[in-house]
Design a protein around this motif. Sequence first.
Motif, mmCIF file in Angstrom:
data_model
loop_
_atom_site.group_PDB
_atom_site.id
_atom_site.type_symbol
_atom_site.label_atom_id
_atom_site.label_comp_id
_atom_site.label_asym_id
_atom_site.label_seq_id
_atom_site.Cartn_x
_atom_site.Cartn_y
_atom_site.Cartn_z
ATOM 1 N N HIS A 1 38.054 7.430 1.975
ATOM 2 C CA HIS A 1 39.166 6.809 1.234
ATOM 3 C C HIS A 1 40.457 7.493 1.684
ATOM 4 O O HIS A 1 40.437 8.552 2.314
ATOM 5 C CB HIS A 1 38.981 6.968 -0.285
ATOM 6 N N ASP A 2 41.579 6.864 1.376
ATOM 7 C CA ASP A 2 42.871 7.392 1.796
ATOM 8 C C ASP A 2 43.168 8.724 1.120
ATOM 9 O O ASP A 2 42.964 8.890 -0.089
ATOM 10 C CB ASP A 2 43.990 6.393 1.461
ATOM 11 N N ASN B 1 45.132 5.436 9.427
ATOM 12 C CA ASN B 1 44.011 4.504 9.216
ATOM 13 C C ASN B 1 42.700 5.238 8.909
ATOM 14 O O ASN B 1 41.643 4.887 9.424
ATOM 15 C CB ASN B 1 43.828 3.599 10.448
ATOM 16 N N ARG B 2 42.815 6.257 8.065
ATOM 17 C CA ARG B 2 41.657 7.047 7.643
ATOM 18 C C ARG B 2 41.024 7.857 8.774
ATOM 19 O O ARG B 2 39.912 8.356 8.625
ATOM 20 C CB ARG B 2 40.599 6.167 6.961
#
Length: 293
Positions: A50-51, A77-78
Amino acid sequence: MLEKFMDNYKLLIIVPIIVAIISFSSLAIFGIEPGVDLKGGTMAEITLNHDMNSNEIASLLQKSLHIEEVKIISNNNRHVTVEFSDSVDIGEFRKATESIGTVSSFNTVGPVLSEEAMGQVYWAILFAFIFMAITVLLVFKQIVPAFAVIISAFLDIVFAAGGMAVLKVPLSIASVGALLMLIGYSVDTDIMLTTRLLKRKNGTEVERATDAMKTGLTMSLAAIAAMAVLYIVTILTMPQARTLSEISIVLILGLIADILNTWFLNLGILRKFIDHQKDKKHKKKNKRNKVVS
Protein backbone atom coordinates in the motif's frame (compact mmCIF):
# COMPACT_ATOMS: atom_id res chain seq x y z
CA MET A 1 27.83 35.29 -41.61
CA LEU A 2 28.99 31.76 -40.82
CA GLU A 3 32.45 32.53 -42.19
CA LYS A 4 32.82 35.52 -39.84
CA PHE A 5 31.66 33.35 -36.96
CA MET A 6 34.22 30.64 -37.76
CA ASP A 7 37.00 33.19 -38.18
CA ASN A 8 36.39 34.53 -34.66
CA TYR A 9 38.75 32.12 -32.90
CA LYS A 10 38.47 33.80 -29.52
CA LEU A 11 34.68 33.45 -29.42
CA LEU A 12 34.83 29.86 -30.60
CA ILE A 13 37.37 28.87 -27.95
CA ILE A 14 36.25 31.05 -25.01
CA VAL A 15 32.67 29.69 -24.81
CA PRO A 16 33.68 26.04 -24.07
CA ILE A 17 36.38 27.25 -21.66
CA ILE A 18 33.77 29.20 -19.65
CA VAL A 19 31.51 26.11 -19.60
CA ALA A 20 34.48 23.99 -18.46
CA ILE A 21 35.21 26.41 -15.58
CA ILE A 22 31.56 26.19 -14.49
CA SER A 23 31.75 22.38 -14.68
CA PHE A 24 34.93 22.24 -12.57
CA SER A 25 33.29 24.59 -10.06
CA SER A 26 30.22 22.34 -9.85
CA LEU A 27 32.45 19.35 -9.15
CA ALA A 28 34.34 21.24 -6.45
CA ILE A 29 31.18 22.58 -4.77
CA PHE A 30 28.80 19.62 -5.01
CA GLY A 31 31.06 16.64 -5.69
CA ILE A 32 29.88 13.29 -7.06
CA GLU A 33 28.67 10.75 -4.56
CA PRO A 34 29.74 7.18 -5.38
CA GLY A 35 26.98 4.61 -5.70
CA VAL A 36 26.73 1.52 -3.54
CA ASP A 37 28.61 -0.61 -6.06
CA LEU A 38 31.64 1.72 -5.73
CA LYS A 39 31.53 2.94 -2.12
CA GLY A 40 30.09 -0.14 -0.42
CA GLY A 41 26.82 -0.57 1.45
CA THR A 42 23.40 -1.98 0.63
CA MET A 43 20.75 -1.06 -1.92
CA ALA A 44 17.35 -2.75 -2.10
CA GLU A 45 14.06 -2.34 -3.89
CA ILE A 46 10.70 -2.96 -2.22
CA THR A 47 7.30 -3.40 -3.84
CA LEU A 48 4.85 -1.97 -1.33
CA ASN A 49 1.47 -3.48 -0.48
CA HIS A 50 0.00 0.00 0.00
CA ASP A 51 1.09 3.61 -0.41
CA MET A 52 3.57 4.92 2.18
CA ASN A 53 5.55 8.12 2.28
CA SER A 54 9.33 8.10 2.44
CA ASN A 55 9.52 9.23 6.08
CA GLU A 56 7.33 6.32 7.22
CA ILE A 57 9.47 3.80 5.33
CA ALA A 58 12.72 5.25 6.66
CA SER A 59 11.44 5.30 10.24
CA LEU A 60 10.25 1.68 10.03
CA LEU A 61 13.59 0.44 8.66
CA GLN A 62 15.62 2.42 11.21
CA LYS A 63 13.73 0.84 14.10
CA SER A 64 13.65 -2.69 12.65
CA LEU A 65 17.29 -2.83 11.50
CA HIS A 66 18.77 -0.54 14.18
CA ILE A 67 20.38 1.67 11.55
CA GLU A 68 20.83 5.41 12.05
CA GLU A 69 20.64 6.50 8.41
CA VAL A 70 18.27 5.18 5.75
CA LYS A 71 18.30 6.91 2.37
CA ILE A 72 15.18 6.69 0.20
CA ILE A 73 16.40 6.96 -3.39
CA SER A 74 12.99 6.80 -5.06
CA ASN A 75 9.36 6.17 -4.11
CA ASN A 76 7.10 5.90 -7.16
CA ASN A 77 4.05 3.74 -7.88
CA ARG A 78 4.68 1.65 -4.76
CA HIS A 79 8.22 0.86 -5.94
CA VAL A 80 10.72 2.04 -3.34
CA THR A 81 14.52 2.05 -3.59
CA VAL A 82 16.41 2.32 -0.30
CA GLU A 83 20.11 2.65 0.42
CA PHE A 84 22.20 2.03 3.54
CA SER A 85 25.84 2.91 4.09
CA ASP A 86 26.37 -0.37 5.98
CA SER A 87 26.03 -3.98 4.86
CA VAL A 88 22.68 -5.51 5.85
CA ASP A 89 21.74 -9.18 6.05
CA ILE A 90 19.09 -10.05 3.47
CA GLY A 91 17.23 -12.26 5.93
CA GLU A 92 16.92 -9.43 8.45
CA PHE A 93 15.86 -7.04 5.70
CA ARG A 94 13.11 -9.35 4.44
CA LYS A 95 11.84 -9.76 7.99
CA ALA A 96 11.84 -5.99 8.54
CA THR A 97 9.84 -5.31 5.36
CA GLU A 98 7.43 -8.25 5.34
CA SER A 99 4.67 -6.13 6.89
CA ILE A 100 4.81 -3.44 4.18
CA GLY A 101 5.74 -5.33 1.00
CA THR A 102 8.11 -7.72 -0.76
CA VAL A 103 11.79 -7.34 -1.62
CA SER A 104 12.18 -7.29 -5.42
CA SER A 105 15.97 -6.83 -5.48
CA PHE A 106 18.81 -6.71 -2.97
CA ASN A 107 22.47 -5.84 -3.40
CA THR A 108 25.15 -5.47 -0.75
CA VAL A 109 28.83 -4.62 -1.35
CA GLY A 110 31.62 -4.84 1.23
CA PRO A 111 34.27 -2.12 1.71
CA VAL A 112 37.14 -4.20 0.24
CA LEU A 113 35.23 -5.02 -2.95
CA SER A 114 34.01 -1.42 -3.35
CA GLU A 115 37.56 -0.04 -2.94
CA GLU A 116 38.82 -2.41 -5.63
CA ALA A 117 35.95 -1.43 -7.95
CA MET A 118 36.72 2.28 -7.53
CA GLY A 119 40.37 1.66 -8.40
CA GLN A 120 39.35 -0.20 -11.54
CA VAL A 121 37.14 2.74 -12.57
CA TYR A 122 40.05 5.17 -12.40
CA TRP A 123 42.30 2.81 -14.38
CA ALA A 124 39.59 2.25 -17.02
CA ILE A 125 39.16 5.98 -17.65
CA LEU A 126 42.93 6.59 -17.64
CA PHE A 127 43.67 3.81 -20.13
CA ALA A 128 40.78 4.90 -22.35
CA PHE A 129 42.34 8.37 -22.66
CA ILE A 130 45.86 7.02 -23.17
CA PHE A 131 44.89 4.69 -26.01
CA MET A 132 42.67 7.38 -27.53
CA ALA A 133 45.56 9.87 -27.49
CA ILE A 134 47.95 7.36 -29.09
CA THR A 135 45.42 6.52 -31.82
CA VAL A 136 44.73 10.17 -32.65
CA LEU A 137 48.46 10.97 -32.82
CA LEU A 138 49.05 8.03 -35.18
CA VAL A 139 46.16 9.11 -37.44
CA PHE A 140 47.02 12.81 -37.83
CA LYS A 141 50.77 12.82 -37.00
CA GLN A 142 50.44 16.44 -35.85
CA ILE A 143 50.39 17.64 -32.25
CA VAL A 144 47.86 20.50 -32.51
CA PRO A 145 44.98 18.60 -34.20
CA ALA A 146 45.57 15.62 -31.89
CA PHE A 147 45.57 17.93 -28.86
CA ALA A 148 42.29 19.51 -30.00
CA VAL A 149 40.61 16.10 -30.22
CA ILE A 150 41.94 14.97 -26.84
CA ILE A 151 41.05 18.18 -24.96
CA SER A 152 37.55 18.16 -26.47
CA ALA A 153 36.95 14.59 -25.28
CA PHE A 154 38.32 15.45 -21.83
CA LEU A 155 36.02 18.48 -21.47
CA ASP A 156 33.03 16.35 -22.53
CA ILE A 157 33.73 14.13 -19.53
CA VAL A 158 34.22 17.16 -17.26
CA PHE A 159 30.90 18.70 -18.35
CA ALA A 160 29.05 15.41 -17.87
CA ALA A 161 30.65 14.95 -14.44
CA GLY A 162 29.71 18.51 -13.45
CA GLY A 163 26.13 17.84 -14.51
CA MET A 164 26.14 14.62 -12.47
CA ALA A 165 27.24 16.60 -9.42
CA VAL A 166 24.45 19.17 -9.81
CA LEU A 167 21.73 16.60 -10.59
CA LYS A 168 22.92 14.22 -7.84
CA VAL A 169 23.57 11.34 -10.25
CA PRO A 170 25.79 8.85 -8.38
CA LEU A 171 29.07 7.56 -9.75
CA SER A 172 28.19 3.93 -10.39
CA ILE A 173 29.26 1.17 -12.76
CA ALA A 174 26.44 2.28 -15.08
CA SER A 175 27.38 5.97 -15.12
CA VAL A 176 31.09 5.15 -15.55
CA GLY A 177 30.16 3.01 -18.56
CA ALA A 178 28.28 5.99 -19.99
CA LEU A 179 31.33 8.24 -19.45
CA LEU A 180 33.52 5.75 -21.32
CA MET A 181 30.98 5.67 -24.15
CA LEU A 182 31.24 9.46 -24.34
CA ILE A 183 34.97 9.25 -25.00
CA GLY A 184 34.31 7.13 -28.08
CA TYR A 185 31.46 9.34 -29.31
CA SER A 186 33.46 12.53 -28.80
CA VAL A 187 36.44 11.18 -30.70
CA ASP A 188 34.12 10.13 -33.53
CA THR A 189 32.75 13.64 -34.15
CA ASP A 190 36.10 15.35 -33.55
CA ILE A 191 37.94 13.07 -35.97
CA MET A 192 35.23 13.61 -38.60
CA LEU A 193 35.68 17.38 -38.32
CA THR A 194 39.50 17.17 -38.30
CA THR A 195 39.57 14.79 -41.27
CA ARG A 196 37.32 16.98 -43.42
CA LEU A 197 39.25 20.13 -42.61
CA LEU A 198 42.80 18.77 -42.92
CA LYS A 199 42.58 15.79 -45.27
CA ARG A 200 40.01 16.92 -47.83
CA LYS A 201 40.84 19.67 -50.30
CA ASN A 202 37.55 20.25 -52.14
CA GLY A 203 35.85 23.57 -51.25
CA THR A 204 36.94 26.17 -48.73
CA GLU A 205 37.58 25.51 -45.05
CA VAL A 206 34.22 27.09 -44.19
CA GLU A 207 32.39 24.88 -46.69
CA ARG A 208 34.07 21.73 -45.38
CA ALA A 209 33.43 22.73 -41.77
CA THR A 210 29.78 23.50 -42.55
CA ASP A 211 29.34 20.12 -44.23
CA ALA A 212 30.92 18.36 -41.23
CA MET A 213 28.76 20.40 -38.83
CA LYS A 214 25.53 19.37 -40.58
CA THR A 215 26.46 15.70 -40.32
CA GLY A 216 27.75 15.96 -36.76
CA LEU A 217 24.80 17.94 -35.39
CA THR A 218 22.34 15.55 -37.01
CA MET A 219 24.07 12.62 -35.30
CA SER A 220 24.27 14.39 -31.93
CA LEU A 221 20.69 15.71 -31.88
CA ALA A 222 19.32 12.31 -32.91
CA ALA A 223 21.28 10.63 -30.10
CA ILE A 224 20.14 13.26 -27.56
CA ALA A 225 16.50 12.78 -28.60
CA ALA A 226 16.80 9.00 -28.26
CA MET A 227 18.40 9.26 -24.81
CA ALA A 228 15.80 11.83 -23.70
CA VAL A 229 12.98 9.46 -24.66
CA LEU A 230 14.69 6.61 -22.80
CA TYR A 231 15.13 8.78 -19.70
CA ILE A 232 11.51 9.99 -19.67
CA VAL A 233 10.10 6.52 -20.24
CA THR A 234 12.32 5.05 -17.54
CA ILE A 235 11.44 7.70 -14.96
CA LEU A 236 7.70 7.56 -15.64
CA THR A 237 7.11 3.85 -16.18
CA MET A 238 10.14 2.01 -14.73
CA PRO A 239 11.51 4.06 -11.81
CA GLN A 240 13.21 0.95 -10.47
CA ALA A 241 15.39 0.72 -13.60
CA ARG A 242 17.92 3.22 -12.26
CA THR A 243 20.72 1.86 -14.44
CA LEU A 244 18.96 2.96 -17.65
CA SER A 245 18.07 6.41 -16.28
CA GLU A 246 21.65 7.00 -15.09
CA ILE A 247 23.14 5.97 -18.43
CA SER A 248 20.69 8.11 -20.42
CA ILE A 249 21.11 11.31 -18.35
CA VAL A 250 24.92 11.05 -18.41
CA LEU A 251 24.89 10.55 -22.18
CA ILE A 252 22.55 13.51 -22.66
CA LEU A 253 24.90 15.75 -20.67
CA GLY A 254 27.95 14.49 -22.53
CA LEU A 255 26.36 14.85 -25.97
CA ILE A 256 25.39 18.46 -25.23
CA ALA A 257 28.98 19.10 -24.15
CA ASP A 258 30.25 17.43 -27.32
CA ILE A 259 28.31 19.93 -29.46
CA LEU A 260 30.04 22.83 -27.68
CA ASN A 261 33.50 21.31 -27.58
CA THR A 262 33.53 19.96 -31.15
CA TRP A 263 31.94 22.89 -33.00
CA PHE A 264 33.40 25.67 -30.89
CA LEU A 265 36.64 24.57 -29.20
CA ASN A 266 37.96 22.01 -31.70
CA LEU A 267 36.82 24.02 -34.72
CA GLY A 268 38.37 27.20 -33.31
CA ILE A 269 41.71 25.49 -32.66
CA LEU A 270 41.73 23.92 -36.13
CA ARG A 271 40.89 27.19 -37.88
CA LYS A 272 43.73 28.91 -36.04
CA PHE A 273 46.05 26.02 -36.88
CA ILE A 274 45.14 26.09 -40.59
CA ASP A 275 45.70 29.86 -40.82
CA HIS A 276 49.05 29.47 -39.01
CA GLN A 277 50.12 26.80 -41.50
CA LYS A 278 49.12 29.07 -44.39
CA ASP A 279 51.15 31.95 -42.95
CA LYS A 280 54.22 29.69 -42.61
CA LYS A 281 53.93 28.57 -46.24
CA HIS A 282 53.44 32.16 -47.39
CA LYS A 283 56.57 33.31 -45.52
CA LYS A 284 58.63 30.44 -46.95
CA LYS A 285 57.44 31.29 -50.43
CA ASN A 286 58.39 34.95 -49.98
CA LYS A 287 61.87 33.95 -48.76
CA ARG A 288 62.38 31.75 -51.82
CA ASN A 289 61.29 34.54 -54.12
CA LYS A 290 63.76 36.93 -52.46
CA VAL A 291 66.59 34.42 -52.84
CA VAL A 292 65.77 33.85 -56.52
CA SER A 293 65.58 37.58 -57.23
